[in-house]
Scaffold this active site. Structure first.
Site, short mmCIF file in Angstrom:
data_model
loop_
_atom_site.label_atom_id
_atom_site.label_comp_id
_atom_site.label_asym_id
_atom_site.label_seq_id
_atom_site.Cartn_x
_atom_site.Cartn_y
_atom_site.Cartn_z
N ARG A 1 -8.49 2.97 0.10
CA ARG A 1 -7.36 2.65 -0.77
C ARG A 1 -7.35 1.18 -1.17
O ARG A 1 -6.97 0.83 -2.29
CB ARG A 1 -6.05 3.07 -0.11
CG ARG A 1 -5.88 4.59 -0.08
CD ARG A 1 -4.87 5.06 0.93
NE ARG A 1 -3.56 4.49 0.72
CZ ARG A 1 -2.56 4.56 1.62
NH1 ARG A 1 -2.75 5.21 2.76
NH2 ARG A 1 -1.40 4.03 1.36
N ASP B 1 -4.54 9.41 6.58
CA ASP B 1 -3.17 8.89 6.58
C ASP B 1 -2.17 9.90 6.04
O ASP B 1 -2.54 10.89 5.42
CB ASP B 1 -3.09 7.64 5.68
CG ASP B 1 -3.94 6.51 6.19
OD1 ASP B 1 -4.27 6.52 7.38
OD2 ASP B 1 -4.29 5.62 5.38
N ARG C 1 -9.14 10.15 11.01
CA ARG C 1 -7.68 10.04 10.90
C ARG C 1 -7.33 9.89 9.43
O ARG C 1 -7.46 8.79 8.89
CB ARG C 1 -7.21 8.77 11.60
CG ARG C 1 -7.54 8.66 13.05
CD ARG C 1 -7.20 7.25 13.53
NE ARG C 1 -5.77 7.03 13.49
CZ ARG C 1 -5.00 7.00 14.57
NH1 ARG C 1 -5.52 7.19 15.75
NH2 ARG C 1 -3.71 6.79 14.47
#
Length: 250
Positions: A198, A53, A51
């Site tokens: 991140r 973002d 997944r």
């Protein structure tokens, strides 16, 4: 006869709300599924390698789907690309064993986070790298990044999102290098938690700013406390750059 087909693709994620199909936002998966359905003549459900973002890019990505369509696989990329916007490109299509699954069969993944570290911005890196005007010492960042290598509980560097069975992951490497004004942070692991890369990059930037020392990182991981680590940096600098499979899909 139904075939299980793996697609290698690349995309610029700026216009999309990530890979995953969403109810009220345009995603890469939904855009790809529509183009594939129009090409093969039946509804299509894709399974993606992970997944990503909203706003995150992929230099390499793998998705698989099942089809009864007999179109030769060397012709499929071109046929699908004519129905896709030009920020998503299918590079290769391969028939894979029935049990192949783009996420389950993936052994490791590498993400690269790019920081444009210059006093003045660069219009060509907008949404492609994080513009950071204060000088960053990439040596300190590399020292901090090295602390993340190994098998740890990475709860301290994930955002609350999808619940996972375990927050333990193995990071094989986290390298930082500078080329001119561009700093590239490459991290490879057997899996990633929500926003983990991140948050890891935010933590090594904190180290370069002197807000924490590289040697503080093991204790931060140990604590599991998200507030002790650095911030979650913006999505535009993040790219999925490498995937590892036993099958020859890349």
């Amino acid at each position: 006869m139904e075939r299980n087909v793996a697609l290698k693709l690349m995309y610029n994620g700026t216009a999309y709300h990530g890979w995953q199909v969403q109810k009220n936002a345009v995603s890469v998966a939904e855009t790809l599924e529509k183009a594939l359905a129009a090409t093969v003549g039946h509804p299509v459900k894709c399974t993606g390698a992970g997944r990503t973002d909203a706003g995150v890019h992929a230099e390499t990505y793998v998705a698989n789907f099942r089809t009864t369509c007999r179109i030769p696989l060397d012709k499929l990329p071109l046929a699908v690309n004519t129905r896709l916007p030009n920020d998503i490109v299918v590079v290769k299509a391969t028939q894979v064993p029935d049990g192949f699954n783009a996420i389950g069969s993936c052994q490791k993944k590498e993400y690269t986070y790019k920081i444009y570290n210059s006093r003045l911005g660069n219009p060509f890196f907008v949404d492609r790298a994080w513009f950071y005007p204060k000088h960053l010492d990439e040596t300190v960042m590399a020292q901090a990044a090295a602390q993340f290598a190994g098998t740890h509980d990475f709860r301290a560097v994930r955002s609350m999102g999808t619940e996972t069975r375990t927050t333990v992951r193995t990071v094989y490497y986290f390298d930082v290098e500078r080329s001119g004004d561009l700093i590239s942070c490459r991290v490879c692991a057997n899996g990633f938690l929500y926003n983990m890369v991140r948050a890891m990059v935010g933590t090594i930037v904190y180290a370069a700013e002197g807000k924490l020392a590289p040697e503080d990182i093991p204790a931060i991981l140990e604590s599991g406390n998200r507030t002790l680590a650095g911030p979650t940096v913006p999505p535009g600098g993040l790219y999925m750059t490498k995937l590892w499979y036993e099958e020859d899909v890349l």
